[in-house]
Design a protein around this motif. Structure first.
Motif, mmCIF file in Angstrom:
data_model
loop_
_atom_site.group_PDB
_atom_site.id
_atom_site.type_symbol
_atom_site.label_atom_id
_atom_site.label_comp_id
_atom_site.label_asym_id
_atom_site.label_seq_id
_atom_site.Cartn_x
_atom_site.Cartn_y
_atom_site.Cartn_z
ATOM 1 N N GLN A 78 23.914 29.519 48.161
ATOM 2 C CA GLN A 78 24.842 30.541 47.606
ATOM 3 C C GLN A 78 24.243 31.819 48.401
ATOM 4 N N ALA A 79 23.191 32.316 48.569
ATOM 5 C CA ALA A 79 22.665 33.389 49.402
ATOM 6 C C ALA A 79 22.938 33.598 50.841
ATOM 7 N N PHE A 80 23.135 31.953 51.404
ATOM 8 C CA PHE A 80 23.391 31.839 52.827
ATOM 9 C C PHE A 80 25.057 32.095 53.164
ATOM 10 N N PHE A 81 25.871 31.711 52.325
ATOM 11 C CA PHE A 81 27.131 32.072 52.207
ATOM 12 C C PHE A 81 27.810 33.312 51.920
ATOM 13 N N GLU A 82 26.850 33.857 51.094
ATOM 14 C CA GLU A 82 27.099 35.514 50.729
ATOM 15 C C GLU A 82 26.718 36.509 51.871
ATOM 16 N N ALA A 83 25.797 35.919 52.554
ATOM 17 C CA ALA A 83 25.277 37.058 53.867
ATOM 18 C C ALA A 83 26.327 36.837 54.798
ATOM 19 N N PHE A 138 31.430 23.198 49.598
ATOM 20 C CA PHE A 138 30.797 24.310 49.133
ATOM 21 C C PHE A 138 31.850 25.559 48.631
ATOM 22 N N LYS A 139 33.000 24.982 47.959
ATOM 23 C CA LYS A 139 33.856 25.963 47.512
ATOM 24 C C LYS A 139 33.281 26.982 46.763
ATOM 25 N N ILE A 143 33.628 30.864 46.604
ATOM 26 C CA ILE A 143 34.265 31.679 45.685
ATOM 27 C C ILE A 143 33.311 32.744 45.166
ATOM 28 N N GLN A 144 32.221 32.353 44.674
ATOM 29 C CA GLN A 144 30.998 33.354 44.036
ATOM 30 C C GLN A 144 30.865 34.352 44.998
ATOM 31 N N SER A 145 30.589 34.060 46.452
ATOM 32 C CA SER A 145 30.044 35.191 47.352
ATOM 33 C C SER A 145 31.314 36.298 47.454
ATOM 34 N N LEU A 146 32.807 35.584 47.429
ATOM 35 C CA LEU A 146 33.885 36.541 47.513
ATOM 36 C C LEU A 146 33.820 37.622 46.309
ATOM 37 N N THR A 147 33.895 36.889 45.126
ATOM 38 C CA THR A 147 33.906 37.656 43.996
ATOM 39 C C THR A 147 32.595 38.602 43.695
ATOM 40 N N ASN A 148 31.652 38.006 44.157
ATOM 41 C CA ASN A 148 30.340 39.339 43.986
ATOM 42 C C ASN A 148 30.464 40.239 45.023
#
Length: 398
Positions: A78-83, A138-139, A143-148
């Motif tokens: 998750q942290a990878f995608f969010e970055a 990895f959907k 989604i979590q990354s965007l909404t965060n």
């Protein structure tokens, strides 16, 4: 995710991975039998067991996945995608702050570090496009990354994969609130009616933003404009807003007429004073020659491949002939806007097509200006195929 699967790269492909090439070609893999479940994290090694890169397994045309990092210790979570998504959003800050533009790309696949995924923004709504079953796994991370990271009014998706590599029809709504359609967005002050739930295409191609602005601001005033392969008439609308005397939009798809009427209407333009024609473009060229019709500006933006009852068009093979027909019905000192989104050739070869077409007709020409992808369609130099758009404004000389 589970432990990464070890994949051996054939010797002929090691150099390109070391140079930063992000696509994992199916021909590059020596032990493809280990690839079973799309979405699996894979570690790429050379034949001397030296680590090359880490990526994911996903079938996309001839590709079998994308490189995500060259750091063996990096965890794909998750942290990878969010970055990655945060960096992409930060890079589009100026577009988010532009009140005259409310539709643009916020994440462009390998250009932003994750091949196989694009995310577009439409006035508070986001559309995720998935190009393989692999990246689709990895959907939830996306989604979590965007909404965060950002206020998401509503979220839609496009599954652009199946056994035949085509779009999967589905209810495209994912989360948040559903948009009311048409959703009216702005691009440099031009309004477009958008449908996020209506198949793979939403109503406008965002990669032509700079070209539409240039047509409106510099070339359209007082001109009779022919827009071929016109889709929903976006170029025609830009020309009309730029003061074109008249636009003619030609497309084979039956729905193109109602869609083009709608785009004129949401901009307060009288569509009845324009010509909107449902016809095979190749037949229209013959008709124009027969009727001795000529235009001040001809816009050529064909799909990379198209088939009608009587014609098959492949950009890599047939573009010079198409351009030749456009030259014939362009006035002296008129403008041709030649465009291609075909990724199999670059700008130099495209200019060669232009040279070939003008040699064939015996006309002289001048290249006025050229465009590739706009800033939000981020690309990397190691993957030339990703920088697919080529647009050249050509003046037909006397």
């Amino acid at each position: 995710m589970t432990k990464a699967v070890r994949v051996q790269v054939k010797a002929d492909f090691v150099k390109e991975f070391k140079a930063g090439y992000p696509l994992i070609n199916k021909d590059a893999i020596k032990n493809s039998d280990v690839l079973k479940i799309e979405g699996t994290i894979i570690d790429l090694y050379d034949e001397n067991n030296r680590f090359l890169a880490k990526g994911y397994y996903g079938k996309q045309n001839k590709g079998r996945g994308w490189v995500l990092t060259r750091n063996q210790q990096e965890v794909i979570d998750q942290a990878f995608f969010e970055a990655k998504i945060k960096k992409a959003l930060d890079n589009r800050k100026s577009l988010f702050e532009d009140a005259e533009t409310t539709a643009f790309r916020v994440f462009n696949g390998e250009g932003d570090g994750i091949g196989g995924l694009t995310i577009d923004y439409y006035d508070g709504y986001f559309v995720m496009s998935w190009y393989s079953e692999g990246i689709y796994q990895f959907k939830e991370h996306v989604i979590q990354s965007l909404t965060n990271l950002i206020d998401v009014k509503g979220l839609y998706e496009k599954k652009r994969f199946d056994a035949k590599g085509t779009y999967i029809e589905d209810d495209d709504f994912v989360a948040g609130e559903r948009a009311n359609f048409p959703l009216i967005v702005k691009e440099n002050g031009i309004h477009f009616a958008i449908y996020l739930n209506d198949g793979a295409m939403v109503g406008v191609f965002l990669d032509q933003r700079d070209v539409r602005k240039t047509i409106r601001d510099k070339y359209a005033a007082g001109k009779h404009v022919l827009n071929t392969f016109s889709y929903t008439g976006a170029f025609s609308v830009a020309a009309a807003l730029g003061g074109a005397a008249k636009t003619t939009s030609v497309d084979l798809a039956n729905r193109s007429k109602s869609k083009t009427i709608e785009q004129f209407s949401v901009n307060g333009l009288d569509y009845e004073s324009q010509d909107i024609i449902v016809e095979d473009v190749f037949n229209y060229f013959k008709y124009a020659v027969r009727k001795k019709l000529v235009f001040d500006m001809v816009i050529l933006d064909p799909p990379s491949f198209a088939r009608s009852k009587k014609h098959t068009f492949s950009a890599g093979k047939d573009y010079p002939d198409l351009l030749k027909q456009a030259i014939t019905i362009t006035k002296e000192n008129g403008i041709i806007v030649a465009s291609s989104n075909c990724s199999t050739f670059g700008m130099n070869k495209f200019k060669g097509f232009i040279e070939k077409a003008f040699q064939s007709t015996g006309d002289k020409y001048k290249l006025l200006e050229e465009f590739s992808l706009p800033q939000d369609f981020k690309t990397i130099k190691e993957f030339k195929e990703g920088d697919y758009l080529k647009v050249v404004f050509i003046k037909k000389l006397t």
